[in-house]
Design a protein around this motif. Sequence first.
Motif, PDB file in Angstrom:
ATOM      1  N   ILE A   1      44.993  44.362  29.043  1.00  0.00           N
ATOM      2  CA  ILE A   1      43.830  44.419  29.930  1.00  0.00           C
ATOM      3  C   ILE A   1      44.165  43.754  31.257  1.00  0.00           C
ATOM      4  N   ALA A   2      44.823  42.608  31.150  1.00  0.00           N
ATOM      5  CA  ALA A   2      45.214  41.897  32.371  1.00  0.00           C
ATOM      6  C   ALA A   2      46.132  42.754  33.225  1.00  0.00           C
ATOM      7  N   MET A   3      47.068  43.468  32.582  1.00  0.00           N
ATOM      8  CA  MET A   3      47.993  44.333  33.313  1.00  0.00           C
ATOM      9  C   MET A   3      47.246  45.470  34.003  1.00  0.00           C
ATOM     10  N   VAL A   4      46.284  46.063  33.292  1.00  0.00           N
ATOM     11  CA  VAL A   4      45.496  47.152  33.890  1.00  0.00           C
ATOM     12  C   VAL A   4      44.702  46.615  35.077  1.00  0.00           C
ATOM     13  N   MET A   5      44.095  45.464  34.872  1.00  0.00           N
ATOM     14  CA  MET A   5      43.340  44.843  35.957  1.00  0.00           C
ATOM     15  C   MET A   5      44.242  44.603  37.164  1.00  0.00           C
ATOM     16  N   LYS A   6      45.398  44.095  36.884  1.00  0.00           N
ATOM     17  CA  LYS A   6      46.346  43.778  37.950  1.00  0.00           C
ATOM     18  C   LYS A   6      46.733  45.038  38.724  1.00  0.00           C
ATOM     19  N   ASP A   7      46.907  46.135  37.983  1.00  0.00           N
ATOM     20  CA  ASP A   7      47.343  47.386  38.615  1.00  0.00           C
ATOM     21  C   ASP A   7      46.224  48.077  39.389  1.00  0.00           C
ATOM     22  N   THR A   8      44.982  47.834  38.981  1.00  0.00           N
ATOM     23  CA  THR A   8      43.876  48.585  39.587  1.00  0.00           C
ATOM     24  C   THR A   8      43.068  47.764  40.586  1.00  0.00           C
ATOM     25  N   MET A   9      43.227  46.455  40.560  1.00  0.00           N
ATOM     26  CA  MET A   9      42.447  45.594  41.459  1.00  0.00           C
ATOM     27  C   MET A   9      43.302  45.132  42.637  1.00  0.00           C
ATOM     28  N   SER A  10      42.630  44.727  43.708  1.00  0.00           N
ATOM     29  CA  SER A  10      43.330  44.073  44.814  1.00  0.00           C
ATOM     30  C   SER A  10      43.688  42.659  44.358  1.00  0.00           C
ATOM     31  N   PRO A  11      44.655  42.019  45.013  1.00  0.00           N
ATOM     32  CA  PRO A  11      45.010  40.650  44.605  1.00  0.00           C
ATOM     33  C   PRO A  11      43.822  39.708  44.575  1.00  0.00           C
ATOM     34  N   SER A  12      42.970  39.772  45.587  1.00  0.00           N
ATOM     35  CA  SER A  12      41.827  38.852  45.616  1.00  0.00           C
ATOM     36  C   SER A  12      40.865  39.133  44.459  1.00  0.00           C
ATOM     37  N   GLU A  13      40.674  40.429  44.122  1.00  0.00           N
ATOM     38  CA  GLU A  13      39.799  40.781  42.994  1.00  0.00           C
ATOM     39  C   GLU A  13      40.407  40.309  41.675  1.00  0.00           C
ATOM     40  N   TYR A  14      41.725  40.465  41.556  1.00  0.00           N
ATOM     41  CA  TYR A  14      42.374  40.075  40.304  1.00  0.00           C
ATOM     42  C   TYR A  14      42.375  38.552  40.136  1.00  0.00           C
ATOM     43  N   ILE A  15      42.525  37.846  41.248  1.00  0.00           N
ATOM     44  CA  ILE A  15      42.454  36.377  41.180  1.00  0.00           C
ATOM     45  C   ILE A  15      41.070  35.950  40.731  1.00  0.00           C
ATOM     46  N   ALA A  16      40.048  36.606  41.265  1.00  0.00           N
ATOM     47  CA  ALA A  16      38.668  36.298  40.852  1.00  0.00           C
ATOM     48  C   ALA A  16      38.467  36.601  39.372  1.00  0.00           C
ATOM     49  N   TYR A  17      39.068  37.720  38.910  1.00  0.00           N
ATOM     50  CA  TYR A  17      38.960  38.092  37.491  1.00  0.00           C
ATOM     51  C   TYR A  17      39.618  37.033  36.606  1.00  0.00           C
ATOM     52  N   LEU A  18      40.851  36.631  36.980  1.00  0.00           N
ATOM     53  CA  LEU A  18      41.561  35.629  36.179  1.00  0.00           C
ATOM     54  C   LEU A  18      40.845  34.285  36.215  1.00  0.00           C
ATOM     55  N   SER A  19      40.226  33.978  37.340  1.00  0.00           N
ATOM     56  CA  SER A  19      39.498  32.710  37.442  1.00  0.00           C
ATOM     57  C   SER A  19      38.362  32.651  36.433  1.00  0.00           C
ATOM     58  N   GLN A  20      37.782  33.826  36.124  1.00  0.00           N
ATOM     59  CA  GLN A  20      36.694  33.885  35.156  1.00  0.00           C
ATOM     60  C   GLN A  20      37.188  34.073  33.724  1.00  0.00           C
TER      61      GLN A  20
END
Length: 708
Positions: A371-390
């Motif tokens: 899931i993290a890999m998919v998120m990483k591939d489909t999100m912008s860096p700032s969006e993915y950082i926000a996702y990982l922060s949560q």
Amino acid sequence: MKKKFLGTVCCLALCTIIGSSNVFAAPAGAFGEHYEAAQNYLMQNQYSSSIVEFRKALRINFLDNSARIGLINAYLARATYYANQDKNYEKAANDFRSAIFYLKIYPNKEQAVQNSAGMITSAAENLNQCLKVISFDTTAGSRYKEAEELRAAGNFSAAAYEFSRAAQSEKLAADSNAQIADLLKLLGNEPRSADYYKIALDLKPNDGVLRMKYARTLDKLGRYDEAVVQYNEALANSKGDQEVLYALERIYLKKLAQTPSDAELNANIGAIKQAQGDFETALSYYGKAEQLNPSNVTTRLNVGTLFQQRKEYQKAIQSYDSVLTLYPNNTQALLYKAQVYKEMGDGKTAMGLYKKVLAIDPSNAAAKDEIAMVMKDTMSPSEYIAYLSQNGSSDELYDYAYKLHKENKIDEAISAYKSSISKNSSKVDAYVNLAICYASKDDYNNAVSVLNTAKEKFPANNLVLKTLQDVQKDSTSTKLASASSSYEAKDYKMAVQQYLAINPATEDSMLGAAASYQAMGDYNSAIEYYKRAEKLNPNNTETPYYIGYLYSEQKNWALAEAYLKKALQLNPQSDAKELLSYVVQNGSLTVLNEGIDLYEKNNYQTALLKFNEVLKKEANNAYAYYYRGLIYDEQKQPKLAINDYLNVLKYSNEFPIANYMLAVDYDTLSNYKEAFKYYQKFISSYSTDDEYLKYAKSRLEELRPYAS
């Protein structure tokens, strides 16, 4: 003094040991020849030859107990001879070591060791006595080193004994047992070799080389099920090692020949062929496995992964769906199917499947990672950082920050490092890398601030301290370069601001500020900052030169002279030498003029001090001598005046009046002869028709009687 002898070691009673039920009768042939020769040599006290023959016999049949016992007796006998006859305690020790090895380490059965307990104790006591005589270091490290040397010399049995003693050290236990296993293998005792490989592997489970040795030994012994376990473990850690795959294939094929209807064996061979890249053969074995056991989920999953490897995605999905039709909650099938969609670029479908896995198994690490890999591939860096922060961990944020950092995406890396620290403030590398990111943007204030925070949390961490030092150095260099650019562009006010903004101040920043003030004509400020630079580095020969030069420009000759002399003291070859001459000369002229002004105001005492000051620096200054002579005349000290007037004439021909002054002073002292001489010199050199000339001519005629 009485000589010490080792107690004679009793030979093992052969009949005592061969009473064991697992003794093998000596067969005819090569073994029998070597065994018989060994016994004959032993009876004739030819111990070395006996040992050679017994060892040959054991190489032919390592299980033969009588050959082992004979070899032990030969070693013990030779050890006793070496100790009591040759006094060669080192050789004796090696033979005792070998005897104990064959008594204690070599036997396969514990009963054989128990039956030999008395002999083991006796041999150990004699060995210890030999080691004491030769002052042998019995620490574990020393024993390990001795074992290595014995092995290199080909004395395998003695080496194995010393490795067994070194193995008592926790630090050396794994390597020592592995060495014993190697030596037992060299001596032909594969079963005992396997035992020691297992001991070593239990101590060092991540040693791939050791695991393969153990697997090969088990394989050679025909212990295939155990070998398969070890090969599979090695395969899991080696990513398709061909030797392991070949070994597993050979074992499985051998088993399959015995039980061709075994579905699991067919599936396993299929998996091996798939790992070898032989997909067609793999499909063939998978097909047989499925025919034999249609309900086997693993086979269908393997078929799916094979098609996935071949990028035949629809066939892979069909294979996974065949499992999910029967078992809708099979997480492995869901995961593999999600991976297929991800590879096909359908992140949305993949995400849905991953989430379904997590709904079934919330702790499924693979699904979370995917899931993290998919998120990483489909999100912008700032969006993915926000996702990982949560949803992610501090380590995940750090790893992502590090990736961005390597890709030179500095702003995003800064954001990720900061988020990682906010989740876990104890990771020192996050602080260091965050500071490095700031520094790469020339944002040294933030870089230093981050490192100072890290320094408070980790005061003894060398990485933090060194990075802080490096960042401060880089910050200073960058600021100096910027200030220098302003100076070169003749924007001196900006240069001064930039140089003075550097904190802590450095010699270079102070010199830069001074040079900028100098360029603006503000010599007082320039001198102030040159002095600050000098305080930071008193050994710089240029700085006092600059200060001296500026004081000379201000006609402050005394201070100019002081700083130029300091520059020459630091470097006798300094350019200050030429300037100093000019400064001294001008300094003297200033003082001289001050003295003349005082003289003309009848302030003779103060004027005298000025002329003395000039003559102290310039002993050939005719003007100073002349005016000092005039003062001495006013003070009625003609003798002192005469000396100064003589120096006037000595150092200059521009003072004909000095002849007149000498003549008058000599005349005053009634030295008429000298007076006549100097009146005459005055008249001959003075052309102005004034009262001095008229008086000189008149007085000359009066003193003519004193001419001779």
